[in-house]
Design a protein around this motif. Structure first.
Motif, PDB file in Angstrom:
ATOM      1  N   GLY A 198       0.822  -1.004   0.171  1.00 32.89           N
ATOM      2  CA  GLY A 198      -0.030   0.085   0.010  1.00 32.89           C
ATOM      3  C   GLY A 198       0.865   1.459   0.089  1.00 32.89           C
ATOM      4  N   ARG A 199       2.102   1.147   0.810  1.00 33.60           N
ATOM      5  CA  ARG A 199       2.829   2.523   0.880  1.00 33.60           C
ATOM      6  C   ARG A 199       3.537   2.547  -0.573  1.00 33.60           C
ATOM      7  NH1 ARG A 199       6.355   0.435   3.969  1.00 33.60           N
ATOM      8  NH2 ARG A 199       5.114   0.745   5.998  1.00 33.60           N
ATOM      9  N   ALA A 200       3.837   1.769  -1.175  1.00 36.01           N
ATOM     10  CA  ALA A 200       4.534   1.732  -2.766  1.00 36.01           C
ATOM     11  C   ALA A 200       3.465   2.106  -3.600  1.00 36.01           C
ATOM     12  CB  ALA A 200       5.023   0.403  -3.093  1.00 36.01           C
ATOM     13  N   THR A 201       2.420   1.633  -3.316  1.00 34.32           N
ATOM     14  CA  THR A 201       1.181   2.215  -4.246  1.00 34.32           C
ATOM     15  C   THR A 201       0.893   3.691  -4.118  1.00 34.32           C
ATOM     16  OG1 THR A 201       0.281   0.124  -4.204  1.00 34.32           O
ATOM     17  CG2 THR A 201      -1.067   1.761  -5.079  1.00 34.32           C
ATOM     18  N   ARG A 202       1.024   4.214  -2.968  1.00 28.68           N
ATOM     19  CA  ARG A 202       0.685   5.727  -2.772  1.00 28.68           C
ATOM     20  C   ARG A 202       2.066   6.186  -3.278  1.00 28.68           C
ATOM     21  NH1 ARG A 202      -1.278   3.410   2.145  1.00 28.68           N
ATOM     22  NH2 ARG A 202       0.512   3.744   3.248  1.00 28.68           N
ATOM     23  N   GLU A 203       2.979   5.918  -2.942  1.00 27.38           N
ATOM     24  CA  GLU A 203       4.218   6.558  -3.507  1.00 27.38           C
ATOM     25  C   GLU A 203       4.197   6.485  -5.107  1.00 27.38           C
ATOM     26  OE1 GLU A 203       7.480   4.478  -2.133  1.00 27.38           O
ATOM     27  OE2 GLU A 203       7.553   5.397  -0.203  1.00 27.38           O
ATOM     28  N   LEU A 204       3.614   5.639  -5.714  1.00 25.85           N
ATOM     29  CA  LEU A 204       3.637   5.576  -7.070  1.00 25.85           C
ATOM     30  C   LEU A 204       2.495   6.422  -7.606  1.00 25.85           C
ATOM     31  CD1 LEU A 204       4.626   3.995  -9.718  1.00 25.85           C
ATOM     32  CD2 LEU A 204       2.667   2.102  -9.547  1.00 25.85           C
ATOM     33  N   ALA A 205       1.198   6.451  -6.819  1.00 25.16           N
ATOM     34  CA  ALA A 205       0.444   7.466  -7.339  1.00 25.16           C
ATOM     35  C   ALA A 205       0.905   8.857  -7.151  1.00 25.16           C
ATOM     36  CB  ALA A 205      -0.912   7.158  -6.489  1.00 25.16           C
ATOM     37  N   ALA A 206       1.805   9.116  -6.103  1.00 19.92           N
ATOM     38  CA  ALA A 206       2.329  10.579  -5.987  1.00 19.92           C
ATOM     39  C   ALA A 206       3.266  10.773  -6.953  1.00 19.92           C
ATOM     40  CB  ALA A 206       2.839  10.508  -4.496  1.00 19.92           C
ATOM     41  N   GLY A 207       3.787   9.998  -7.849  1.00 19.69           N
ATOM     42  CA  GLY A 207       4.683  10.252  -9.083  1.00 19.69           C
ATOM     43  C   GLY A 207       5.850   9.580  -8.938  1.00 19.69           C
ATOM     44  N   ASP A 208       6.388   8.996  -7.539  1.00 15.38           N
ATOM     45  CA  ASP A 208       7.660   8.059  -7.406  1.00 15.38           C
ATOM     46  C   ASP A 208       7.479   6.827  -8.421  1.00 15.38           C
ATOM     47  OD1 ASP A 208      10.017   7.325  -6.675  1.00 15.38           O
ATOM     48  OD2 ASP A 208       9.480   6.888  -4.769  1.00 15.38           O
ATOM     49  N   LEU A 209       8.005   7.047  -9.599  1.00 13.96           N
ATOM     50  CA  LEU A 209       7.850   5.708 -10.450  1.00 13.96           C
ATOM     51  C   LEU A 209       8.629   4.794 -10.046  1.00 13.96           C
ATOM     52  CD1 LEU A 209       6.909   7.336 -13.585  1.00 13.96           C
ATOM     53  CD2 LEU A 209       5.340   6.617 -11.912  1.00 13.96           C
ATOM     54  N   GLY A 210       9.896   5.068  -9.145  1.00  9.24           N
ATOM     55  CA  GLY A 210      10.986   3.894  -8.808  1.00  9.24           C
ATOM     56  C   GLY A 210      10.623   3.193  -7.488  1.00  9.24           C
ATOM     57  N   SER A 211       9.259   3.529  -7.085  1.00 10.17           N
ATOM     58  CA  SER A 211       8.888   2.615  -5.996  1.00 10.17           C
ATOM     59  C   SER A 211       8.677   1.185  -6.185  1.00 10.17           C
ATOM     60  CB  SER A 211       7.553   3.327  -5.383  1.00 10.17           C
ATOM     61  OG  SER A 211       6.955   2.526  -4.354  1.00 10.17           O
ATOM     62  N   ARG A 212       9.406   0.617  -5.408  1.00  6.71           N
ATOM     63  CA  ARG A 212       9.107  -1.136  -5.533  1.00  6.71           C
ATOM     64  C   ARG A 212       8.936  -1.570  -3.994  1.00  6.71           C
ATOM     65  NH1 ARG A 212       9.223   0.789  -9.848  1.00  6.71           N
ATOM     66  NH2 ARG A 212      10.508   0.276 -11.600  1.00  6.71           N
ATOM     67  N   VAL A 213       8.688  -3.063  -4.202  1.00  6.69           N
ATOM     68  CA  VAL A 213       8.378  -3.544  -2.737  1.00  6.69           C
ATOM     69  C   VAL A 213       9.290  -4.899  -3.153  1.00  6.69           C
ATOM     70  CG1 VAL A 213       6.060  -2.983  -2.215  1.00  6.69           C
ATOM     71  CG2 VAL A 213       6.315  -4.813  -3.775  1.00  6.69           C
ATOM     72  N   ALA A 214       9.675  -5.260  -1.672  1.00  4.52           N
ATOM     73  CA  ALA A 214      10.553  -6.541  -2.004  1.00  4.52           C
ATOM     74  C   ALA A 214       9.811  -7.858  -1.843  1.00  4.52           C
ATOM     75  CB  ALA A 214      11.424  -6.434  -0.437  1.00  4.52           C
ATOM     76  N   VAL A 215      10.171  -8.801  -2.535  1.00  2.00           N
ATOM     77  CA  VAL A 215       9.206  -9.923  -2.939  1.00  2.00           C
ATOM     78  C   VAL A 215       9.998 -10.996  -2.104  1.00  2.00           C
ATOM     79  CG1 VAL A 215       8.742 -11.758  -4.630  1.00  2.00           C
ATOM     80  CG2 VAL A 215       8.822  -8.995  -5.260  1.00  2.00           C
ATOM     81  N   ARG A 216       9.221 -11.448  -1.150  1.00  2.08           N
ATOM     82  CA  ARG A 216       9.774 -12.770  -0.294  1.00  2.08           C
ATOM     83  C   ARG A 216       8.542 -13.808  -0.365  1.00  2.08           C
ATOM     84  NH1 ARG A 216      10.812  -8.142   2.801  1.00  2.08           N
ATOM     85  NH2 ARG A 216      12.955  -7.617   3.428  1.00  2.08           N
TER      86      ARG A 216
END
Length: 533
Positions: A198-216
């Protein structure tokens, strides 16, 4: 979501514990009572068989009482009732047995149905009543008419099952507590990656297209995180491509506009010469010469407008602001274009603000020019200062004051579909205006445009140093002497100039009295409260 998961987990655990408790209580109670019943039935049957072997029939009251007492002694002093026809004997003469031996049980025993039992509650206490008929020892097993009933107190069994129930109920509390703890741990394990996503999605919506999440891991959440990363990567790549294409397009427009200025200057000079000698040419040639001159002037304005738009797109537009009398600025703009007699002004004196005079001239030229071309008289221009009803933003006049310049007409107004697009580039609400011949262009207008086009070039290839006045003191880009007619960029440039001042342009497409109104709204900045812009 954490609360819902914990509550659900606890409710499931509580329901499971209660169900297990109820089942355990039922099974334990059944087992205890079943054991007591079987013991009571077997003991009564064996004791009656033993005592009845030496009992003479028919009995009298004394012998019947002795029989009941002997049976009771072998049953652990339980209350025993012996009945034979009208005679009744009780092992405990003080015991009240009538309420504990039901008529149904008596009838069933009298019918000779074998040893029977019944649980009853008498005066709030539970009892087990076992009854059996006494039969003769001959082969046909005939009933002798003697009936024996043994009454067993079930208070001990009731207390045992109640104690078991209390123990199980006391165990529910720690079970629920442990379930809540496990639910918190499970919710944290499940929701932690969800929160990160959710945090990464909000960052992406705010314009941070480099936002990613760790895959475990390899579960569904890991698949979701992997899909999100792939989507974000594709979006970032597309955005980079679009930005590169947009930058190339802006550079192309700027370069083409710059390169066109030199040949356009030559064309304008030639057109000026042709127009000066038009009276000496045949009628058709004179008309063609004037048309070439007007269209050359229009093309020059279009190039200047394109270069101005390119500056806005590149973020290179700057304000050359100073404290200015806005009423004088509007009057000068109207007079420069010969609109003073065609417009009804309402311009109070003393309205001063820190603005870029050239850019305000561009805005006024476009708004008034559109009203004159597409509206109907009277065209009014009204200047006022209004308060924002609260504290203003930093740099805004005291009390949040604003300068409002309204340009209104009494024409047909704007159609609904045009209101949202009126500031779009190259948009024209009247498609018939896509091509004009400008046959009414005057020699004065052509001469002025020619002088502008042939004047000294600015360092960036524009018509003047950005933010400053045109070299001849005339209007800047987007504000030809006719208000930029035909370019389709005038309103877009006007809005960009308003935004550069921290303001905007509002549109009222259909006024109650007819016509449309365009309102320029600027923050009222003054030198005494602001300093240099």
């Amino acid at each position: 979501m954490r609360v819902r998961l914990v509550v659900t987990f606890v409710l499931v655990a509580l329901l499971s514990a209660v169900t297990a408790t109820a089942l355990a209580y039922r099974d334990a109670r059944t087992a205890v009572l079943q054991r007591t019943q079987n013991t009571a039935v077997d003991d009564l049957r064996e004791r009656v068989a033993t005592v009845a072997a030496g009992f003479d029939m028919p009995p009298d009251q004394r012998s019947l009482s002795r029989f009941a007492a002997e049976v009771s002694e072998g049953l652990g002093a339980r209350i025993v009732v012996a009945r034979h026809q009208d005679l009744t004997a009780v092992s405990d003469t003080y015991a009240d047995t009538e309420g504990r031996i039901t008529a149904e049980l008596r009838a069933a025993v009298r019918a000779g149905d074998g040893t029977l039992f019944q649980r009853v509650e008498w005066r709030g206490e539970p009892y087990l009543v076992v009854g059996t008929p006494v039969t003769y020892a001959d082969g046909d097993r005939r009933t002798s008419g003697l009936e024996v009933f043994a009454i067993t107190d079930l208070a001990a069994e009731r207390d045992d099952t109640a104690a078991l129930l209390d123990s199980v109920q006391e165990g529910i509390v720690p079970v629920v507590a442990v379930a809540a703890l496990l639910a918190l741990l499970a919710a944290g394990t499940v929701l932690r990656p969800v929160r990160k996503l959710g945090r990464a999605t909000r960052e992406l919506a705010a314009g941070d297209l480099g936002s990613r999440v760790a895959v475990r891991g390899h579960d569904e959440l890991a698949d979701l995180a992997r899909t999100f990363n792939e989507t974000a990567g594709a979006l970032q790549s597309s955005d980079a491509e679009l930005r590169a294409q947009e930058a190339k397009a802006r550079r192309f427009v700027a370069d083409v506009s710059h390169e066109l200025r030199t040949p356009l200057a030559a064309m304008a000079m030639v057109a000026t010469v042709l127009e000066e000698d038009a009276d000496q040419l045949p009628p058709d040639a004179a008309r063609a010469a004037r048309t070439v001159g007007a269209e050359t002037a229009r093309l020059s304005r279009l190039v200047e407008d394109l270069m101005e738009i390119s500056r806005f797109d590149a973020g290179a537009a700057r304000l050359n602001a100073s404290e200015t009398d806005l009423a004088d600025t509007v009057r000068a703009s109207l007079a420069l274009r010969g609109w003073t007699d065609r417009v009804t002004p309402d311009l109070p004196e003393g309205v001063r603000a820190v603005v870029d005079r050239r850019r305000v001239d561009v805005i006024v030229a476009n708004l008034v020019g559109n009203a004159l071309r597409h509206g109907a008289p009277p065209v009014t221009v009204a200047l006022a200062v209004v308060g924002a009803g609260g504290g203003g933003a930093p740099g805004v006049g005291e009390g949040g004051e604003r300068v409002v310049l309204e340009v209104a007409d009494r024409g047909p107004g704007l159609p609904p579909e045009a209101r949202e697009r009126v500031f779009d580039r190259f948009y024209k609400a009247d498609e018939a205006r896509t091509r004009t011949t400008a046959t009414t262009a005057t020699a004065t207008a052509t001469a002025t445009v020619t002088a502008t086009a042939t004047g000294p070039a600015a360092p960036d290839g524009g018509s003047a140093p950005d933010g400053g006045p045109a070299p001849d003191g005339g209007p800047g880009p987007g504000a030809g002497l006719d208000g930029g007619q035909g370019s389709g960029l005038g309103m877009a440039i006007a809005l960009e100039n308003a935004r550069l001042h921290g303001g905007t342009i509002e549109v009222e497409a259909q006024r109650p009295g007819g016509g449309a109104a365009f309102t320029l709204v600027l923050p009222l900045r003054r030198t005494d409260g602001e300093g240099e812009e």
